[in-house]
Design a protein around this motif. Sequence first.
Motif, PDB file in Angstrom:
ATOM      1  N   LEU A 277       0.816  -1.214   0.000  1.00 34.11           N
ATOM      2  CA  LEU A 277       0.000   0.000   0.000  1.00 34.11           C
ATOM      3  C   LEU A 277       0.852   1.269   0.000  1.00 34.11           C
ATOM      4  O   LEU A 277       0.314   2.366   0.143  1.00 34.11           O
ATOM      5  N   GLY A 278       2.170   1.121  -0.137  1.00 29.97           N
ATOM      6  CA  GLY A 278       3.030   2.296  -0.126  1.00 29.97           C
ATOM      7  C   GLY A 278       2.717   3.251  -1.256  1.00 29.97           C
ATOM      8  O   GLY A 278       2.579   4.465  -1.049  1.00 29.97           O
ATOM      9  N   SER A 279       2.580   2.742  -2.480  1.00 29.44           N
ATOM     10  CA  SER A 279       2.286   3.616  -3.616  1.00 29.44           C
ATOM     11  C   SER A 279       0.869   4.155  -3.557  1.00 29.44           C
ATOM     12  O   SER A 279       0.594   5.267  -4.022  1.00 29.44           O
ATOM     13  N   TYR A 280      -0.055   3.367  -2.977  1.00 30.52           N
ATOM     14  CA  TYR A 280      -1.450   3.823  -2.825  1.00 30.52           C
ATOM     15  C   TYR A 280      -1.513   5.043  -1.906  1.00 30.52           C
ATOM     16  O   TYR A 280      -2.165   6.043  -2.231  1.00 30.52           O
ATOM     17  N   TRP A 281      -0.842   4.951  -0.751  1.00 27.43           N
ATOM     18  CA  TRP A 281      -0.847   6.095   0.173  1.00 27.43           C
ATOM     19  C   TRP A 281      -0.176   7.293  -0.484  1.00 27.43           C
ATOM     20  O   TRP A 281      -0.678   8.416  -0.414  1.00 27.43           O
TER      21      TRP A 281
END
Length: 602
Positions: A277-281
Amino acid sequence: LELVLKSPKRAYAMMAYDAPGQPPGDSLWGALAIAGMLSRLSAYPLLLLTNTTQLPDGTDLANGLKKLNVKVLPIHRVDVPGEQGWTFQRWNIAFWKLQVFLFTDYDKIVWLDSDAAVYRRLDWLFEKEGMWAQRDDWFCKQNQPRVCSGVMSLTPSSEDFKGLLRYAEEVGSTLERGDQQLLSMYFREVVKKPINLMDDVDAAFGQCLGTAKPTYFEDGQEPDFGSWSTPAFVHKSGGYGNTNDNSYPNVCFLHNISRQLYVIDDVVVNVCHFHPLGSYWRRNFCEVADTLGITMHAVVSFCDDTCYYKGVHEDGSVCGQGPKADFQRTTLNATTGHRDLPNLLPGLAEVGLPELEAVSSQVRRPWAEEGPKEVLVAYHHFNMSTWSCRGHCPHGGCCEEQDCQALCKDNPHLKGTCHSFKFDAKTLKCELFKHIKARYSSLGGHSGPGFLDSLLYFGAELPPAPFTISARIRTSQKVGGQDIIAWGDGRASWVAVEFKLNEGKLMYGENPLADPAAKGSWKEVQAPDVDLADGAWHSVAVVRHSSGRVLLFVEGVKVAEGEVSPDRPTGLQQVARSARVSHFQDCVFNGDVGRLRIFGAA
């Protein structure tokens, strides 16, 4: 959707508080990212309780967030009545979330902590009867019975707000888990309506991703892991080591790149490139930053793809401001050495720096802003109380301001170097001033209490001896070691130069050897009888001669003299910190540093 838009009586709520005089912290940046997520996933408004109305770059927070269906409201202090049984200071502020029970204009509110990501819709919580909350399952054991208030649905009620405060006064000393334990006990024991607990697949801590049993079935087969296995609410991203006892439980739901870097086999990587979820956040945070027009360097650099993935701009220039930092290399020349978290790089800093803020010793910044290098220095002090000026003076003290002026203008030994003078008619002391150019100058800022809160002095190269370091300092912490400015070699060795306070006493020390087994290599000079940890501002300086002779000064008066090894430590980084950056990351200066300068002369 039409029915939702017609109803103003349901809302999400969050809190972002920063101590007065300090720049926006993690809670506000996290709230911006979640505002972006909710704008995609829900038509209900977000109520943001905060004491920040404007960002350091001038961005109007309230007006900008209106575009995202966010209503900015003032946050109010809610004091904890009676004694508290918890030890985490941050839970005193978390207690303030109870004020949402006073928002009786709304039928239902879903509270969200800001150190999180909303991955799927949560609107169904508004439809559920009673209160619902995340399970407090920090260690991923599944189906735990305790309440975590990271996400929580509630019905506002002033009676419940008053009841919670009364109950807190009664049981406060027994509470070890802050507001969430109080909420759980109050609604179970007093209201007799226990808070319901969400499934782990709907709300969980980020370090538990992939551990919850999936609920998605296909054609009667076994549960299948997929996008529906990712919790709707992911509380913190997870991080390094024992995240229960360190500062790294949420490294990827932040724009602070310094917490995301890790060393594997001497290669520096950003672990959030690999977080599910790093790129999502990051995408949601950066879209909100673009919508609001935020121009702060740390934000711009974090949201620049080339900076984020490579550490430099497309043309190879350094992201943000300041010289290229060590973590922008792809390989290291040495291992990271021994420390509590052995894979973390020493002295990490953000790739980009925040926008310059108003200069104030009360402003907390992750770097020390450079100040003017041309400074006026008092280089001669004369006590003229016993001088005979322009005639015989049997009792002394016949000198006047014009005689001090004559020293500055007409003395053949001083002519051409004296810029100005100052005469004290009461003490008959004459000070002469001249311009000296510092090799490095900083306006300083607030430092501490933690290592990540210490000041970074970018470009603060320590010159060969002789040199002088001067600073203004203020602290009330009388502890073992507080480094005003310190250097290391970036390899976690024992090579160090430290100008510091030791239990309130001024000290300068050096260690030229990297080997910890080389006993006696650390040399220091300390002023034994001067206590500077009194909460007042003090001017301090160290003069280091090429012979190893060291002089310490407080308020312009020499307070100690001694010797270190003639050979100054070599291989030091061209960046210093208000904390020890050699074999340990500690000795953080907890207070204010102002007007720090380094001169290439004694």
